[in-house]
Scaffold this motif. Structure first.
Motif, short mmCIF file in Angstrom:
data_model
loop_
_atom_site.label_atom_id
_atom_site.label_comp_id
_atom_site.label_asym_id
_atom_site.label_seq_id
_atom_site.Cartn_x
_atom_site.Cartn_y
_atom_site.Cartn_z
N THR A 42 -43.76 20.56 -42.72
CA THR A 42 -42.71 21.45 -43.21
C THR A 42 -41.90 22.02 -42.05
OG1 THR A 42 -44.06 22.01 -45.13
CG2 THR A 42 -42.27 23.52 -44.59
N VAL A 43 -42.57 22.42 -41.00
CA VAL A 43 -41.85 22.92 -39.82
C VAL A 43 -40.98 21.83 -39.23
CG1 VAL A 43 -42.17 23.79 -37.47
CG2 VAL A 43 -43.57 24.70 -39.32
N SER A 44 -41.47 20.60 -39.24
CA SER A 44 -40.69 19.49 -38.68
C SER A 44 -39.41 19.23 -39.48
CB SER A 44 -41.54 18.23 -38.59
OG SER A 44 -41.70 17.61 -39.84
N LEU A 45 -39.39 19.60 -40.76
CA LEU A 45 -38.16 19.44 -41.54
C LEU A 45 -37.06 20.36 -41.01
CD1 LEU A 45 -39.57 19.24 -45.17
CD2 LEU A 45 -38.76 17.38 -43.73
N PHE A 46 -37.42 21.59 -40.66
CA PHE A 46 -36.44 22.52 -40.10
C PHE A 46 -35.98 22.04 -38.72
CE2 PHE A 46 -38.75 25.16 -43.15
CZ PHE A 46 -37.67 25.66 -43.88
N VAL A 47 -36.91 21.50 -37.95
CA VAL A 47 -36.56 20.97 -36.63
C VAL A 47 -35.66 19.75 -36.79
CG1 VAL A 47 -37.50 19.95 -34.52
CG2 VAL A 47 -38.64 21.90 -35.58
N LEU A 76 -44.55 12.32 -47.97
CA LEU A 76 -45.31 13.18 -48.88
C LEU A 76 -46.76 12.73 -49.01
CD1 LEU A 76 -42.70 13.75 -51.72
CD2 LEU A 76 -43.51 15.42 -50.05
N GLY A 77 -46.96 11.44 -49.08
CA GLY A 77 -48.31 10.91 -49.24
C GLY A 77 -49.17 11.13 -48.01
N TRP A 78 -48.59 10.94 -46.83
CA TRP A 78 -49.37 11.11 -45.61
C TRP A 78 -49.72 12.56 -45.35
CZ3 TRP A 78 -45.94 7.21 -42.64
CH2 TRP A 78 -46.43 5.92 -42.86
N ASP A 79 -48.91 13.50 -45.85
CA ASP A 79 -49.24 14.92 -45.67
C ASP A 79 -50.48 15.31 -46.44
OD1 ASP A 79 -47.11 15.25 -44.01
OD2 ASP A 79 -45.80 16.15 -45.51
N ALA A 80 -50.75 14.65 -47.53
CA ALA A 80 -51.89 15.01 -48.38
C ALA A 80 -53.15 14.22 -48.06
CB ALA A 80 -51.52 14.81 -49.85
N SER A 86 -49.24 11.61 -40.52
CA SER A 86 -48.50 12.83 -40.79
C SER A 86 -48.15 13.54 -39.49
CB SER A 86 -49.31 13.76 -41.69
OG SER A 86 -48.64 14.98 -41.87
N PHE A 87 -49.12 13.70 -38.61
CA PHE A 87 -48.86 14.33 -37.32
C PHE A 87 -47.94 13.46 -36.47
CE2 PHE A 87 -53.01 16.84 -37.63
CZ PHE A 87 -52.35 18.02 -37.92
N SER A 88 -48.10 12.16 -36.55
CA SER A 88 -47.27 11.27 -35.75
C SER A 88 -45.79 11.42 -36.11
CB SER A 88 -47.69 9.81 -35.96
OG SER A 88 -49.00 9.61 -35.52
N LEU A 89 -45.48 11.42 -37.39
CA LEU A 89 -44.09 11.59 -37.80
C LEU A 89 -43.54 12.95 -37.37
CD1 LEU A 89 -44.11 10.10 -41.40
CD2 LEU A 89 -42.96 9.17 -39.40
N SER A 90 -44.32 13.98 -37.53
CA SER A 90 -43.87 15.32 -37.15
C SER A 90 -43.64 15.41 -35.65
CB SER A 90 -44.90 16.36 -37.59
OG SER A 90 -45.06 16.35 -38.98
N TRP A 91 -44.56 14.88 -34.86
CA TRP A 91 -44.41 14.97 -33.41
C TRP A 91 -43.25 14.12 -32.92
CZ3 TRP A 91 -46.18 19.24 -32.30
CH2 TRP A 91 -47.42 19.70 -32.71
N VAL A 92 -42.93 13.04 -33.59
CA VAL A 92 -41.75 12.25 -33.20
C VAL A 92 -40.48 13.07 -33.38
CG1 VAL A 92 -40.33 10.28 -33.92
CG2 VAL A 92 -42.76 9.97 -33.54
N ILE A 93 -40.40 13.82 -34.47
CA ILE A 93 -39.23 14.68 -34.69
C ILE A 93 -39.16 15.75 -33.60
CG2 ILE A 93 -38.21 16.40 -36.24
CD1 ILE A 93 -39.22 14.66 -38.56
N PHE A 94 -40.29 16.39 -33.29
CA PHE A 94 -40.31 17.40 -32.22
C PHE A 94 -39.90 16.78 -30.88
CE2 PHE A 94 -43.88 19.48 -34.83
CZ PHE A 94 -42.97 20.24 -35.55
N PHE A 95 -40.39 15.58 -30.61
CA PHE A 95 -40.06 14.90 -29.36
C PHE A 95 -38.56 14.61 -29.26
CE2 PHE A 95 -39.32 10.88 -27.13
CZ PHE A 95 -39.75 11.23 -25.85
N PHE A 96 -37.98 14.07 -30.34
CA PHE A 96 -36.54 13.79 -30.32
C PHE A 96 -35.72 15.05 -30.15
CE2 PHE A 96 -37.01 9.57 -32.77
CZ PHE A 96 -37.02 8.86 -31.58
N TYR A 97 -36.15 16.13 -30.80
CA TYR A 97 -35.42 17.39 -30.66
C TYR A 97 -35.48 17.88 -29.21
CZ TYR A 97 -34.02 22.22 -31.11
OH TYR A 97 -33.38 23.42 -30.95
N CYS A 98 -36.64 17.85 -28.60
CA CYS A 98 -36.77 18.27 -27.21
C CYS A 98 -35.99 17.38 -26.27
CB CYS A 98 -38.24 18.31 -26.81
SG CYS A 98 -39.19 19.61 -27.61
#
Length: 106
Positions: A42-47, A76-80, A86-98
């Motif tokens: 969810t945090v990665s969506l805002f990022v 949605l499926g990987w989050d549950a 799930s973490f991989s997708l989120s960290w990729v977004i954080f990495f691209f933002y940084c």
């Protein structure tokens, strides 16, 4: 060399994360892990929205991109599920933002 356990097939850091949660929440550690994955996602969506604005994607296209990403069945499926994806997708977004932040402000 980092290798997953041959018993469970998971990456070692994710296994340590699950072991840590099992120490803290012995009865519901898998539910807590899924909740943490969903919270990070969810945090990665805002990022992701901030990233799109930084690279020049304006509203309403930014909102559409975030909406389509967040409603994808894989996300949605990987989050549950108890999976590293799930973490991989989120960290990729954080990495691209940084990375974009570094390029634009350096």
């Amino acid at each position: 060399m980092l290798q997953g356990s041959p018993v469970n097939g998971r990456a070692p850091i994710y296994g340590m994360f699950l072991d840590f949660l099992e120490l803290l929440f012995p009865a519901q550690y898998l539910s807590v892990a899924a909740f943490i994955q969903a919270a990070v996602s969810t945090v990665s969506l805002f990022v992701l929205a901030k990233l799109l604005y930084r690279i020049g994607v304006s509203s309403p296209w930014c909102e559409l991109c975030v909406f389509f990403y967040s409603t994808t069945s894989a996300v949605l499926g990987w989050d549950a599920c108890i999976l590293t994806e799930s973490f991989s997708l989120s960290w990729v977004i954080f990495f691209f933002y940084c990375t974009v932040l570094y390029i634009q402000q350096h």
